[in-house]
Design a protein around this motif. Sequence first.
Motif, PDB file in Angstrom:
ATOM      1  N   SER A 168      47.075  15.534 -19.154  1.00 58.99           N
ATOM      2  CA  SER A 168      47.153  15.774 -20.547  1.00 58.99           C
ATOM      3  C   SER A 168      48.135  17.083 -20.573  1.00 58.99           C
ATOM      4  O   SER A 168      48.158  18.013 -19.515  1.00 58.99           O
ATOM      5  N   LEU A 169      48.744  17.369 -21.654  1.00 57.58           N
ATOM      6  CA  LEU A 169      49.708  18.607 -21.948  1.00 57.58           C
ATOM      7  C   LEU A 169      49.004  19.662 -22.665  1.00 57.58           C
ATOM      8  O   LEU A 169      47.969  19.459 -23.514  1.00 57.58           O
ATOM      9  N   ALA A 170      49.395  20.728 -22.347  1.00 58.81           N
ATOM     10  CA  ALA A 170      48.616  22.034 -22.977  1.00 58.81           C
ATOM     11  C   ALA A 170      49.036  21.611 -24.628  1.00 58.81           C
ATOM     12  O   ALA A 170      50.224  21.523 -24.914  1.00 58.81           O
ATOM     13  N   ASN A 171      48.124  22.158 -25.090  1.00 56.10           N
ATOM     14  CA  ASN A 171      48.360  22.169 -26.794  1.00 56.10           C
ATOM     15  C   ASN A 171      48.474  20.872 -27.212  1.00 56.10           C
ATOM     16  O   ASN A 171      49.081  20.895 -28.526  1.00 56.10           O
ATOM     17  N   TRP A 172      48.254  19.821 -26.670  1.00 54.50           N
ATOM     18  CA  TRP A 172      48.365  18.466 -27.369  1.00 54.50           C
ATOM     19  C   TRP A 172      46.642  17.942 -27.404  1.00 54.50           C
ATOM     20  O   TRP A 172      46.004  17.645 -26.632  1.00 54.50           O
TER      21      TRP A 172
ATOM     22  N   ASN B 105      43.820  15.671 -29.733  1.00 55.00           N
ATOM     23  CA  ASN B 105      43.478  14.380 -30.878  1.00 55.00           C
ATOM     24  C   ASN B 105      42.893  14.884 -32.334  1.00 55.00           C
ATOM     25  O   ASN B 105      42.604  16.128 -32.375  1.00 55.00           O
ATOM     26  N   SER B 106      42.488  14.000 -32.977  1.00 54.23           N
ATOM     27  CA  SER B 106      42.145  14.497 -34.163  1.00 54.23           C
ATOM     28  C   SER B 106      40.691  15.120 -34.153  1.00 54.23           C
ATOM     29  O   SER B 106      40.341  15.965 -35.099  1.00 54.23           O
ATOM     30  N   GLN B 107      39.915  14.894 -33.125  1.00 51.54           N
ATOM     31  CA  GLN B 107      38.611  15.454 -32.819  1.00 51.54           C
ATOM     32  C   GLN B 107      38.812  16.929 -32.123  1.00 51.54           C
ATOM     33  O   GLN B 107      37.791  17.677 -31.954  1.00 51.54           O
ATOM     34  N   GLY B 108      39.982  17.438 -31.858  1.00 43.96           N
ATOM     35  CA  GLY B 108      40.335  18.661 -31.199  1.00 43.96           C
ATOM     36  C   GLY B 108      40.257  18.664 -29.843  1.00 43.96           C
ATOM     37  O   GLY B 108      40.160  19.590 -28.987  1.00 43.96           O
ATOM     38  N   LYS B 109      39.945  17.518 -29.183  1.00 39.25           N
ATOM     39  CA  LYS B 109      39.907  17.433 -27.795  1.00 39.25           C
ATOM     40  C   LYS B 109      41.359  17.384 -27.097  1.00 39.25           C
ATOM     41  O   LYS B 109      42.198  16.624 -27.898  1.00 39.25           O
ATOM     42  N   PRO B 110      41.516  17.620 -25.827  1.00 33.88           N
ATOM     43  CA  PRO B 110      42.775  17.275 -25.156  1.00 33.88           C
ATOM     44  C   PRO B 110      43.275  15.777 -25.126  1.00 33.88           C
ATOM     45  O   PRO B 110      42.342  15.118 -24.707  1.00 33.88           O
TER      46      PRO B 110
END
Length: 130
Positions: free
Chosen positions: A21-25, A27-32
């Motif tokens: 996972s990239l920092a500040n990416w 999904n639509s639910q706010g999870k990384p």
Amino acid sequence: MAVEKFLKQRAVNIVVDGNYSLANWYNSQGKPRTFACRTTRVSPFRMMVNVPVLGKVGDPITSYFHDFGKLEGFISDTTAGTFLLELEMTRSMREKLASNSPGWKRSRKIHASLMSGKMRASSRQVRIRL
């Protein structure tokens, strides 16, 4: 460090599937948001990772590989579909990574050489299927 320089350093060509996972990416639910990835070359200090989504140089990365566990670091260089991940870990964590790697288990000489700095770059590739 540049990818070209890393290719000339001591490391093992090993293919292991994982995710990152990239920092500040998010999904639509706010999870990384996580993406699939695959290592191509690994040392106790850095690894080359084939990825579908590249980050920017300096971006923090959190990755997980079944054989290595959770690894954190940052992107130091990118090429087409690949980034070079600088691993952030203590010496004891590096030794554990080197001793637990499936490709390195096949040859204890590789582990000892990598940690002592006496090994030359390997041309042999080890494939791991998960």
